[in-house]
Design a protein around this motif. Structure first.
Motif, PDB file in Angstrom:
ATOM      1  N   PHE A  21       0.833  -1.204   0.000  1.00 42.85           N
ATOM      2  CA  PHE A  21       0.000   0.000   0.000  1.00 42.85           C
ATOM      3  C   PHE A  21       0.870   1.258   0.000  1.00 42.85           C
ATOM      4  CE2 PHE A  21      -2.365   3.415   2.063  1.00 42.85           C
ATOM      5  CZ  PHE A  21      -3.415   3.538   1.156  1.00 42.85           C
ATOM      6  N   ILE A  22       1.918   1.275   0.804  1.00 41.17           N
ATOM      7  CA  ILE A  22       2.831   2.430   0.825  1.00 41.17           C
ATOM      8  C   ILE A  22       3.460   2.626  -0.555  1.00 41.17           C
ATOM      9  CG2 ILE A  22       5.031   3.279   1.762  1.00 41.17           C
ATOM     10  CD1 ILE A  22       4.156   1.960   4.457  1.00 41.17           C
ATOM     11  N   LEU A  23       3.879   1.530  -1.174  1.00 43.39           N
ATOM     12  CA  LEU A  23       4.454   1.610  -2.517  1.00 43.39           C
ATOM     13  C   LEU A  23       3.417   2.110  -3.521  1.00 43.39           C
ATOM     14  CD1 LEU A  23       7.037   1.086  -4.105  1.00 43.39           C
ATOM     15  CD2 LEU A  23       6.287  -1.276  -4.407  1.00 43.39           C
ATOM     16  N   TYR A  24       2.176   1.648  -3.385  1.00 43.07           N
ATOM     17  CA  TYR A  24       1.074   2.109  -4.239  1.00 43.07           C
ATOM     18  C   TYR A  24       0.895   3.622  -4.124  1.00 43.07           C
ATOM     19  CZ  TYR A  24      -3.850   3.181  -5.216  1.00 43.07           C
ATOM     20  OH  TYR A  24      -5.013   3.755  -5.653  1.00 43.07           O
ATOM     21  N   VAL A  25       0.901   4.124  -2.893  1.00 42.69           N
ATOM     22  CA  VAL A  25       0.737   5.564  -2.673  1.00 42.69           C
ATOM     23  C   VAL A  25       1.898   6.332  -3.292  1.00 42.69           C
ATOM     24  CG1 VAL A  25       0.687   7.376  -0.910  1.00 42.69           C
ATOM     25  CG2 VAL A  25      -0.700   5.308  -0.611  1.00 42.69           C
ATOM     26  N   ILE A  26       3.106   5.907  -3.033  1.00 39.52           N
ATOM     27  CA  ILE A  26       4.285   6.599  -3.571  1.00 39.52           C
ATOM     28  C   ILE A  26       4.258   6.613  -5.096  1.00 39.52           C
ATOM     29  CG2 ILE A  26       6.800   6.461  -3.812  1.00 39.52           C
ATOM     30  CD1 ILE A  26       6.818   5.383  -0.878  1.00 39.52           C
ATOM     31  N   ILE A  48       1.248   8.761 -11.450  1.00 40.93           N
ATOM     32  CA  ILE A  48      -0.083   8.907 -12.045  1.00 40.93           C
ATOM     33  C   ILE A  48      -0.704  10.269 -11.755  1.00 40.93           C
ATOM     34  CG2 ILE A  48      -2.407   7.925 -12.186  1.00 40.93           C
ATOM     35  CD1 ILE A  48      -0.189   6.080 -13.288  1.00 40.93           C
ATOM     36  N   MET A  49      -0.646  10.710 -10.520  1.00 42.85           N
ATOM     37  CA  MET A  49      -1.332  11.939 -10.119  1.00 42.85           C
ATOM     38  C   MET A  49      -0.947  13.169 -10.958  1.00 42.85           C
ATOM     39  SD  MET A  49      -1.862  13.518  -6.306  1.00 42.85           S
ATOM     40  CE  MET A  49      -2.863  12.179  -5.672  1.00 42.85           C
ATOM     41  N   PRO A  50       0.320  13.356 -11.326  1.00 41.30           N
ATOM     42  CA  PRO A  50       0.651  14.535 -12.148  1.00 41.30           C
ATOM     43  C   PRO A  50      -0.028  14.526 -13.531  1.00 41.30           C
ATOM     44  CG  PRO A  50       2.633  13.636 -11.167  1.00 41.30           C
ATOM     45  CD  PRO A  50       1.529  12.656 -10.901  1.00 41.30           C
ATOM     46  N   HIS A  51      -0.407  13.343 -14.021  1.00 46.88           N
ATOM     47  CA  HIS A  51      -0.981  13.218 -15.358  1.00 46.88           C
ATOM     48  C   HIS A  51      -2.492  12.998 -15.340  1.00 46.88           C
ATOM     49  CE1 HIS A  51       3.100  12.966 -16.880  1.00 46.88           C
ATOM     50  NE2 HIS A  51       3.347  12.025 -15.979  1.00 46.88           N
ATOM     51  N   ASP A  52      -3.023  12.501 -14.239  1.00 48.39           N
ATOM     52  CA  ASP A  52      -4.442  12.143 -14.162  1.00 48.39           C
ATOM     53  C   ASP A  52      -5.050  12.751 -12.904  1.00 48.39           C
ATOM     54  OD1 ASP A  52      -6.939  11.012 -14.219  1.00 48.39           O
ATOM     55  OD2 ASP A  52      -6.256   8.936 -14.168  1.00 48.39           O
ATOM     56  N   PRO A  53      -5.814  13.827 -13.039  1.00 42.45           N
ATOM     57  CA  PRO A  53      -6.390  14.479 -11.864  1.00 42.45           C
ATOM     58  C   PRO A  53      -7.446  13.632 -11.149  1.00 42.45           C
ATOM     59  CG  PRO A  53      -7.151  15.534 -13.891  1.00 42.45           C
ATOM     60  CD  PRO A  53      -6.129  14.520 -14.281  1.00 42.45           C
ATOM     61  N   GLU A  54      -7.917  12.573 -11.791  1.00 41.10           N
ATOM     62  CA  GLU A  54      -8.905  11.713 -11.152  1.00 41.10           C
ATOM     63  C   GLU A  54      -8.271  10.751 -10.146  1.00 41.10           C
ATOM     64  OE1 GLU A  54     -11.590   9.820 -13.845  1.00 41.10           O
ATOM     65  OE2 GLU A  54     -11.931  11.670 -14.957  1.00 41.10           O
ATOM     66  N   PHE A  55      -6.972  10.594 -10.199  1.00 37.42           N
ATOM     67  CA  PHE A  55      -6.293   9.759  -9.211  1.00 37.42           C
ATOM     68  C   PHE A  55      -6.207  10.543  -7.911  1.00 37.42           C
ATOM     69  CE2 PHE A  55      -2.716   8.127  -6.806  1.00 37.42           C
ATOM     70  CZ  PHE A  55      -2.867   6.756  -6.921  1.00 37.42           C
ATOM     71  N   GLU A  56      -6.826   9.999  -6.871  1.00 38.46           N
ATOM     72  CA  GLU A  56      -6.799  10.685  -5.582  1.00 38.46           C
ATOM     73  C   GLU A  56      -6.740   9.665  -4.454  1.00 38.46           C
ATOM     74  OE1 GLU A  56     -10.367  13.018  -5.546  1.00 38.46           O
ATOM     75  OE2 GLU A  56     -11.621  11.314  -5.082  1.00 38.46           O
ATOM     76  N   LEU A  57      -6.256  10.120  -3.351  1.00 37.99           N
ATOM     77  CA  LEU A  57      -6.183   9.291  -2.154  1.00 37.99           C
ATOM     78  C   LEU A  57      -7.034   9.958  -1.077  1.00 37.99           C
ATOM     79  CD1 LEU A  57      -2.361   8.619  -2.192  1.00 37.99           C
ATOM     80  CD2 LEU A  57      -4.155   6.965  -2.694  1.00 37.99           C
ATOM     81  N   THR A  58      -8.185   9.373  -0.805  1.00 36.68           N
ATOM     82  CA  THR A  58      -9.054   9.907   0.241  1.00 36.68           C
ATOM     83  C   THR A  58      -9.292   8.831   1.290  1.00 36.68           C
ATOM     84  OG1 THR A  58     -11.027   9.283  -0.998  1.00 36.68           O
ATOM     85  CG2 THR A  58     -10.187  11.525  -1.334  1.00 36.68           C
ATOM     86  N   LEU A  59      -9.817   9.238   2.408  1.00 33.44           N
ATOM     87  CA  LEU A  59      -9.963   8.339   3.550  1.00 33.44           C
ATOM     88  C   LEU A  59     -10.893   7.158   3.270  1.00 33.44           C
ATOM     89  CD1 LEU A  59      -9.055   7.874   6.419  1.00 33.44           C
ATOM     90  CD2 LEU A  59     -10.978   9.271   7.203  1.00 33.44           C
ATOM     91  N   LEU A  60     -12.034   7.391   2.641  1.00 35.02           N
ATOM     92  CA  LEU A  60     -12.994   6.306   2.417  1.00 35.02           C
ATOM     93  C   LEU A  60     -12.400   5.177   1.563  1.00 35.02           C
ATOM     94  CD1 LEU A  60     -15.783   5.124   2.893  1.00 35.02           C
ATOM     95  CD2 LEU A  60     -16.571   6.395   0.876  1.00 35.02           C
ATOM     96  N   PRO A  61     -11.785   5.471   0.414  1.00 32.10           N
ATOM     97  CA  PRO A  61     -11.183   4.371  -0.355  1.00 32.10           C
ATOM     98  C   PRO A  61     -10.072   3.643   0.409  1.00 32.10           C
ATOM     99  CG  PRO A  61     -11.397   6.293  -1.737  1.00 32.10           C
ATOM    100  CD  PRO A  61     -11.745   6.719  -0.344  1.00 32.10           C
ATOM    101  N   ILE A  62      -9.323   4.389   1.211  1.00 32.62           N
ATOM    102  CA  ILE A  62      -8.259   3.749   1.997  1.00 32.62           C
ATOM    103  C   ILE A  62      -8.869   2.782   3.009  1.00 32.62           C
ATOM    104  CG2 ILE A  62      -6.467   4.188   3.729  1.00 32.62           C
ATOM    105  CD1 ILE A  62      -5.827   6.768   2.170  1.00 32.62           C
ATOM    106  N   ILE A  63      -9.951   3.190   3.663  1.00 33.00           N
ATOM    107  CA  ILE A  63     -10.631   2.313   4.628  1.00 33.00           C
ATOM    108  C   ILE A  63     -11.207   1.091   3.918  1.00 33.00           C
ATOM    109  CG2 ILE A  63     -12.636   2.145   6.161  1.00 33.00           C
ATOM    110  CD1 ILE A  63     -12.055   5.077   6.954  1.00 33.00           C
ATOM    111  N   LEU A  64     -11.833   1.308   2.766  1.00 32.26           N
ATOM    112  CA  LEU A  64     -12.404   0.187   2.015  1.00 32.26           C
ATOM    113  C   LEU A  64     -11.315  -0.774   1.539  1.00 32.26           C
ATOM    114  CD1 LEU A  64     -15.188   2.007  -0.033  1.00 32.26           C
ATOM    115  CD2 LEU A  64     -15.450   0.560   2.005  1.00 32.26           C
TER     116      LEU A  64
END
Length: 129
Positions: A36-41, A47-63
């Motif tokens: 998961f840490i590697l996924y976030v990094i 991905i995030m610099p190229h795709d604004p839809e990629f986000e890390l929010t609390l609900l998906p992390i909990i799920l």
């Protein structure tokens, strides 16, 4: 010697597998957190610099955490296949065979969470590189 007959009874073989279940679950927890840490990094840097839809929010992390706990339950059912394989195929009761079965049963689910960060890298190269 490791390749020799271990002369364990079926009960002792079950105990041998039972003694290693804590190590197995520890490996699952460590690999899940590490993946998961590697996924976030990778997600944030690739991905995030190229795709604004990629986000890390609390609900998906909990799920994702709940999903991983469910996966760990299935992985523990998978662990039982090691004991079954040992009892059914290791007719000579060789400790080296028992350890090889354990290594397969251990490393397959412990390495599988790293497929998600690998998909991040593949996605980056296919879509943005």
């Amino acid at each position: 010697m490791e390749t020799e007959n271990s002369n364990l009874t079926n009960s002792q073989i079950r105990e041998w597998w039972s003694e290693r279940r804590l190590l197995y679950n520890f490996g699952l927890v460590v690999s899940g957190i590490s993946a998961f840490i590697l996924y976030v990094i990778l997600g944030v840097t690739l991905i995030m610099p190229h795709d604004p839809e990629f986000e890390l929010t609390l609900l998906p992390i909990i799920l994702q955490g709940i999903g991983y706990i469910i996966m760990m339950l299935f992985a523990n059912l998978f662990y039982n296949l090691g004991l079954i394989a040992d009892l059914d195929t290791n007719k000579e009761n060789l400790m080296i065979v028992r350890r090889r079965i354990f290594n397969i049963i251990f490393w397959l689910p412990v390495s599988s969470p790293f497929l998600v960060p690998l998909m991040i890298v593949i996605s980056y190269f296919l879509n943005f590189y």
